[in-house]
Design an enzyme around this catalytic site. Structure first.
Site: not given
Ligand code: FAD
Length: 281
Positions: A122, A77, A108, A17, A162, A48-49
């Site tokens: 997401a 990302h 994000g 990464e 997801k 990353t983004y």
């Molecule tokens: P989601 O999957 O949407 O989950 C977020 C929260 O919402 C969780 O608590 C989940 O349980 C909850 N949730 C999901 N769906 C629902 C629903 N339908 N109803 C109610 N609750 C729900 N951030 C950056 O800004 N740039 C990057 O490049 C970046 N790269 C990353 C790479 C990896 C491998 C990881 C693990 C994280 C990365 N992040 C990055 C951080 C990430 O964007 C944050 O952790 C963000 O807070 C959550 O992203 P997610 O895609 O897991 O969100």
């Protein structure tokens, strides 16, 4: 360029990464690291983004260039919170036209002062990506539970849902392999068999690692905390400890049958090369 889901079906992936550099020195460091790490023949790399406005184009430009210049696929990302549908659809079109086949779809982190945008989770982004083009889609997984999750059971249910929409998962970093093992067991109990590649961070700073761990809810086991304290004032000893800890963790994850290993290179080649050497790769 190969799709990561196809690569995972063929055997264990090894990936690195990077982040998009923002200064000229950073850009030089990035070029050197990518060139050196290309010699380790990665299955793919990811970039990353920047969630903040104004730096988002850096990821796009680097991904398109490196994807065209090197033999391995580059996965951007992409975060959706604070974005408009039209913006993301246009970026996905640019990626598709540029030969990018893999996207890591993320929510994000919401910012208080930012435009709410058209996306909440997401999964909203995964749906748009599926409707836009034939990409392999990865999503984030949190072995120690996402910090915004209400409780463990609902976190795992959301994660399983997801992963069912995605092609693979990529995990947040962690230091105790048990967290990954238990997460995979909990996902299997929910009939989820989508592969989740663990993310491993060879740290280079004790203070920085403690800060990041606090933000992400990552446990630093007591024994590791002691080893970190002993090297905290010595940058090279810290880097070497980061390599040692990462190599031990990777070895355990391989024993657990991890489908791939994703190493946070952080735009430097030295620690990754040392981890490969420690593993006899
Ligand atoms: P989601 O999957 O949407 O989950 C977020 C929260 O919402 C969780 O608590 C989940 O349980 C909850 N949730 C999901 N769906 C629902 C629903 N339908 N109803 C109610 N609750 C729900 N951030 C950056 O800004 N740039 C990057 O490049 C970046 N790269 C990353 C790479 C990896 C491998 C990881 C693990 C994280 C990365 N992040 C990055 C951080 C990430 O964007 C944050 O952790 C963000 O807070 C959550 O992203 P997610 O895609 O897991 O969100």
């Amino acid at each position: 360029m190969p799709r990561i889901d196809d690569l995972l079906r063929q055997g264990r992936t090894w990936s690195f990464e990077f982040f998009p550099p923002k200064t000229e020195d950073g850009a030089r460091e990035f070029e050197v690291a990518v060139r050196e790490l290309a010699g380790l023949d990665p299955s793919y790399v990811s970039v990353t983004y920047g969630a903040l406005g104004g730096v988002r184009h850096l990821t796009r430009d680097i991904v398109l260039r490196v994807n065209a210049e090197y033999a391995f696929p580059v996965m951007p990302h992409l975060t959706c919170v604070g974005h408009r549908h039209a913006e993301i659809a246009s970026l996905l079109g640019t990626y598709r036209d540029g030969g990018v086949e893999n996207i890591l779809a993320l929510a994000g982190d919401p910012r208080d002062d930012a435009d709410e945008g058209d996306f909440r989770y997401a999964t909203d982004l995964v749906e748009l990506i599926r409707a836009t083009g034939d990409f392999a889609v990865g999503v984030a997984a949190f072995p120690e539970v996402h910090p915004r999750s209400r409780d463990r059971a609902s976190d795992r249910r959301r994660l399983a849902d997801k992963l069912a929409l995605a092609d693979f998962g990529l995990s947040q970093f962690f230091f105790d392999a048990e967290h990954y093992r238990v997460m995979m067991e909990e996902l299997a109990d929910l009939d989820c068999d989508t592969p989740v590649v663990p993310g491993v961070m060879p740290f280079t700073s004790v203070a920085g690692t403690r800060r990041m761990a606090a933000v992400n809810g990552t446990e630093i086991p007591a024994d590791l905390a002691r080893r970190m304290d002993a090297v905290a004032d010595d940058p090279e000893a810290t880097r070497r400890l980061g390599v040692e800890v990462a190599a031990e963790l990777v070895a355990r994850l391989i024993e657990l049958g991890a489908p791939g290993i994703h190493l946070y290179a952080m735009n430097r080649a030295a620690s990754i090369r040392d981890i490969y050497a420690a593993l006899g790769r």
